[in-house]
Enzyme design. Structure first.
Site, mmCIF file in Angstrom:
data_model
loop_
_atom_site.group_PDB
_atom_site.id
_atom_site.type_symbol
_atom_site.label_atom_id
_atom_site.label_comp_id
_atom_site.label_asym_id
_atom_site.label_seq_id
_atom_site.Cartn_x
_atom_site.Cartn_y
_atom_site.Cartn_z
ATOM 1 N N SER A 7 0.837 -1.197 0.000
ATOM 2 C CA SER A 7 0.000 0.000 0.000
ATOM 3 C C SER A 7 0.872 1.247 0.000
ATOM 4 C CB SER A 7 -0.897 0.009 1.242
ATOM 5 O OG SER A 7 -1.424 1.319 1.412
ATOM 6 N N HIS A 31 -1.426 -1.351 -4.139
ATOM 7 C CA HIS A 31 -2.661 -0.915 -3.498
ATOM 8 C C HIS A 31 -2.601 0.600 -3.345
ATOM 9 C CE1 HIS A 31 -6.209 -1.637 -0.951
ATOM 10 N NE2 HIS A 31 -5.721 -0.712 -0.138
ATOM 11 N N ASP A 33 -4.567 3.848 -1.947
ATOM 12 C CA ASP A 33 -5.626 4.256 -1.022
ATOM 13 C C ASP A 33 -6.127 5.662 -1.338
ATOM 14 O OD1 ASP A 33 -6.002 2.054 0.854
ATOM 15 O OD2 ASP A 33 -3.888 2.380 1.321
ATOM 16 N N MET A 35 -8.618 8.520 -0.345
ATOM 17 C CA MET A 35 -9.421 8.975 0.803
ATOM 18 C C MET A 35 -9.938 10.378 0.509
ATOM 19 S SD MET A 35 -7.137 7.633 3.960
ATOM 20 C CE MET A 35 -6.451 5.981 4.009
ATOM 21 N N HIS A 64 -8.352 1.492 -3.853
ATOM 22 C CA HIS A 64 -9.288 1.326 -2.742
ATOM 23 C C HIS A 64 -9.945 2.673 -2.491
ATOM 24 C CE1 HIS A 64 -9.638 0.365 1.871
ATOM 25 N NE2 HIS A 64 -10.809 0.494 1.284
ATOM 26 N N MET A 66 -11.988 4.937 -0.610
ATOM 27 C CA MET A 66 -12.635 5.268 0.663
ATOM 28 C C MET A 66 -13.304 6.618 0.451
ATOM 29 S SD MET A 66 -9.586 3.851 3.061
ATOM 30 C CE MET A 66 -8.462 3.805 1.683
ATOM 31 N N MET A 134 -11.707 -5.192 5.621
ATOM 32 C CA MET A 134 -10.836 -4.273 6.359
ATOM 33 C C MET A 134 -10.532 -4.878 7.722
ATOM 34 S SD MET A 134 -10.124 -1.704 4.444
ATOM 35 C CE MET A 134 -9.190 -0.827 5.713
ATOM 36 N N ASP A 172 -6.843 -5.941 4.448
ATOM 37 C CA ASP A 172 -6.158 -4.656 4.426
ATOM 38 C C ASP A 172 -6.189 -4.053 5.827
ATOM 39 O OD1 ASP A 172 -5.158 -2.155 3.801
ATOM 40 O OD2 ASP A 172 -6.889 -1.530 2.614
HETATM 41 C C1 DX5 Z 1 -6.204 2.031 5.691
HETATM 42 C C2 DX5 Z 1 -5.806 1.694 4.289
HETATM 43 C C3 DX5 Z 1 -4.769 0.655 4.220
HETATM 44 C C4 DX5 Z 1 -3.459 1.063 4.860
HETATM 45 C C5 DX5 Z 1 -2.778 -0.147 5.357
HETATM 46 O O1 DX5 Z 1 -7.275 2.895 5.671
HETATM 47 O O2 DX5 Z 1 -6.919 1.245 3.549
HETATM 48 O O3 DX5 Z 1 -4.537 0.232 2.876
HETATM 49 O O4 DX5 Z 1 -2.596 1.676 3.985
HETATM 50 O O5 DX5 Z 1 -1.666 0.256 6.081
HETATM 51 P P1 DX5 Z 1 -1.064 -0.683 7.210
HETATM 52 O O6 DX5 Z 1 -0.593 -1.913 6.501
HETATM 53 O O7 DX5 Z 1 0.014 0.114 7.790
HETATM 54 O O8 DX5 Z 1 -2.188 -0.993 8.157
HETATM 55 ZN ZN ZN Z 2 -6.524 0.212 1.570
#
Ligand code: DX5
Ligand code: ZN
Length: 222
Positions: A7, A31, A33, A35, A64, A66, A134, A172
């Site tokens: 990620s 991956h 993320d 947000m 991903h 969010m 998650m 994740d």
């Molecule tokens: C959290 C993200 C994850 C995050 C994981 O909201 O969706 O993908 O980057 O990071 P670690 O592996 O540090 O929990």
């Molecule tokens: Zn993620």
């Protein structure tokens, strides 16, 4: 088959292309993320960054989302070079969003938060190309793996196998070489890891250790 998906959330945002280079030999997917500052408090990456990264690697981009309104951005992520986009079941309109993602040529993923019950995703196991359980509350990297999610991963795996569905099962949050074992034993086959990989001075070695731990668990489990 097991996949490791580093990620980028835990990488240096000032040097994302270099970060990709550091893990690409040991990464099956990347991956990414996304947000929106609304579904989760943080703000991170949007389509322009995905587009820039696309010229640096041929790796599968596992985005991903969010976001409260992912439907407004699926096409933009596809054009930017995303291969898969995962939306959260908590935002609703799930059937429409999965269909929309597929219509744009994306692999369509469905994520659920730790406190969201299995029943919320149960109707979509065949429609989704991927289910993302998650194992932390979304929003931040570096949190502790929530063990209570393990039975839900197992339940999802059981149902996928019972119905002969090839839907991917991804975890994740808080994944390292120890928690990877728990996740794989429960049935996960795609392991996302942020801080365990990019927090290491040799990210590719950390990714490799997670892969080996997961493969060992898989072999022992069969
Ligand atoms: C959290 C993200 C994850 C995050 C994981 O909201 O969706 O993908 O980057 O990071 P670690 O592996 O540090 O929990
Ligand atoms: Zn993620």
């Amino acid at each position: 088959m097991l996949r490791v998906a580093p990620s980028l959330l835990s990488a240096d945002f000032g040097g994302l292309a270099e970060a990709v280079g550091e893990v690409s030999a040991e990464a099956d997917w990347l991956h990414i993320d996304v947000m929106d500052g609304h579904f989760v408090p943080s703000l991170t990456i949007g389509p322009p960054v995905v587009k820039s990264l696309r010229s640096h690697t041929g790796l599968f981009f596992d985005c991903h989302l969010m976001m409260t309104n992912p439907g407004d951005y699926l096409e933009a992520f596809r054009h930017a070079g995303a291969d898969g986009c995962t939306v959260h079941v908590e935002v609703g309109a799930t059937a429409e969003l999965l269909a929309q993602a597929k219509a744009f040529g994306l692999r369509a993923g469905l994520a659920l938060n730790p406190e969201t019950p299995y029943e919320a995703i149960a109707p979509y196991l065949a429609e989704a190309d991927l289910i993302l359980c998650m194992t932390v509350h979304p929003g931040f990297a570096g949190q502790r793996f929530i063990d209570e999610v393990v039975p839900k991963i197992a339940r999802t795996r059981e149902e996928l196998d019972r119905r002969g569905l090839l839907t991917d099962l991804e975890v994740d949050g808080g994944i390292d070489e120890n928690t990877a074992v728990l996740a794989v034993q429960a049935g996960a086959r795609v392991l996302v890891a942020g801080s365990a990989i990019f927090g290491d001075s040799r990210p590719w070695e950390a990714a490799r250790r997670i892969r080996l731990a997961g493969e060992k668990a898989l072999a022992g489990h069969k």
